[in-house]
Design a protein around this motif. Sequence first.
Motif, PDB file in Angstrom:
ATOM      1  N   CYS A   1     -11.122   0.523  -2.590  1.00  0.00           N
ATOM      2  CA  CYS A   1     -10.566  -0.744  -2.120  1.00  0.00           C
ATOM      3  C   CYS A   1     -11.189  -1.121  -0.785  1.00  0.00           C
ATOM      4  CB  CYS A   1      -9.051  -0.657  -1.983  1.00  0.00           C
ATOM      5  SG  CYS A   1      -8.328  -2.278  -1.652  1.00  0.00           S
TER       6      CYS A   1
ATOM      7  N   CYS B   1      -4.140  -0.895   3.233  1.00  0.00           N
ATOM      8  CA  CYS B   1      -2.795  -1.401   3.532  1.00  0.00           C
ATOM      9  C   CYS B   1      -1.864  -0.224   3.849  1.00  0.00           C
ATOM     10  CB  CYS B   1      -2.237  -2.150   2.334  1.00  0.00           C
ATOM     11  SG  CYS B   1      -3.292  -3.503   1.810  1.00  0.00           S
TER      12      CYS B   1
ATOM     13  N   CYS C   1       0.231   0.985   0.800  1.00  0.00           N
ATOM     14  CA  CYS C   1      -0.430   1.176  -0.500  1.00  0.00           C
ATOM     15  C   CYS C   1       0.183   2.348  -1.277  1.00  0.00           C
ATOM     16  CB  CYS C   1      -1.918   1.423  -0.297  1.00  0.00           C
ATOM     17  SG  CYS C   1      -2.789   1.534  -1.874  1.00  0.00           S
TER      18      CYS C   1
HETATM   19  S1  SF4 Z   1      -2.256  -2.196  -1.652  1.00  0.00           S
HETATM   20 FE1  SF4 Z   1      -3.811  -0.583  -1.831  1.00  0.00          FE
HETATM   21  S2  SF4 Z   1      -5.074  -1.241  -3.555  1.00  0.00           S
HETATM   22 FE2  SF4 Z   1      -3.901  -3.036  -2.913  1.00  0.00          FE
HETATM   23  S3  SF4 Z   1      -5.224  -4.120  -1.482  1.00  0.00           S
HETATM   24 FE3  SF4 Z   1      -3.941  -2.740  -0.270  1.00  0.00          FE
HETATM   25  S4  SF4 Z   1      -5.131  -0.859  -0.056  1.00  0.00           S
HETATM   26 FE4  SF4 Z   1      -6.050  -2.037  -1.707  1.00  0.00          FE
END
Ligand code: SF4
Length: 458
Positions: A280, A284, A287
């Motif tokens: 990715c 986040c 996540c």
């Molecule tokens: S939640 Fe996880 S998979 Fe989704 S954009 Fe954020 S880091 Fe990437």
Amino acid sequence: MRLVDTHCHLNFPDFENDLDEVIERAENSGVERIIVPGIDIPGSRRAVELAGKYPGVFAAVGIHPHSADKVSADDIEELRRMVTGGERIVAIGEIGLDNYRKYSDPGKQRDLFSGCIDLAREMDIPVIVHCRQAEKDVLEILKSRKSDFLKGVVHCFSGGADFLKEILDLGFFVSFAGSITYPGASEQRKVASLVPSERLLLETDSPYITAQPKRGKRNEPAFIKYLALAYSDMFGISAEEIAENTSRNADSLFRLALAERGTISYKIRDSLYINLTHRCTNRCGFCARDVSDHVRGHNLRLGREPDAREIISEIGDPTGYDEIVFCGFGEPTLRSGVIKKVAAYVKENGGRVRLTTNGEGDLISGRNLPLELKGLVDRVSISLNAPDARTHNRICSPVFGEAAFEAVILFIKECRQQGIDVEVTCLDFIGEDAVKSCRKIAENNGARFRLRYLDVVG
Ligand code: SF4
């Protein structure tokens, strides 16, 4: 003994006449995986071609510092196109700096190396670094770009103990070529004996630098066992253990999936979700993949990313589902080439397609991606999760920094321009005012809005 040759130029003319036999000998010697790096654009294309042809072969794409003088502005874009559109590409390499031969201007080498590292960070794949008498400059560039997104190996390691320590501190792996087996290489062996077992990889660097027992012959992957034997003497453990450790390391760095685990597709209600990647461009704080490998009982931690053929075979008849949903334990548009191939199959066979994304597809591909998805994707769900660039950067930590937010808004607009139904989503934890602002952004851009709840997936 299972082995991985992490650096082998099977794409060189030296292997033109007997490649099938070379690969057969490698398999018979226990070599389960071979990584073929590119040193220029044609060589990178050839590496990708070989990865598509031989099941145990994986590709890296890159431009060697020797070619830095000849690089055009479009070459890095071409590497980007290969990674986003191609399959079984596990690294950017061979890239780096070479002050020994200096076939190219040092300033141009630095620019090329930096550009390739930036690309690897964007794509969240490791780098394969060539460093010849350029330790100080290589460290400076790696340190200036160090982040969670940058991983890699310094291949054919020829530096001293100080350089080794710095490279290990950066979290990098190290591999030595066959010269480590030569009688006069005692200094190199001393440095190699300092490498922790969890950071060592094996490589032949074929067709060059053949190990002592076969010295004078063209090198090939079957000879990797001589490196395992040399380390066995050095570390006082069996060659089998060296093979096992280094194969595990290669698997972890390049995600080769020796263990082949992870679910490619899973059903939620009447939709079939396709797990394309766990790479990715965001990090986040919320996540789900940082908490568990599982979603609704499915192990989504892919060892190896599935190719279009495998996904199509999992889907079968797409009319058996409400929608085929491209998702992932990461960002699916990192694999836009596969999305386009599979979506074309789904549409030709009467199915419906949805894409769930962080909206950074244009930055990832360097193109107007929604234009390419027109007619292939019916619906797009875009995670916004922030009302402005600064908050987005703080919550999602995109590799693109604050530029990501504007790109996400543009992605929403471009999807609408292509007639794609867009749903903008937002997690509830960002606060009432922020949620209101996100709703407004969605509505102003012709999209629907959906509030999502943390920990509820699908
Ligand atoms: S939640 Fe996880 S998979 Fe989704 S954009 Fe954020 S880091 Fe990437």
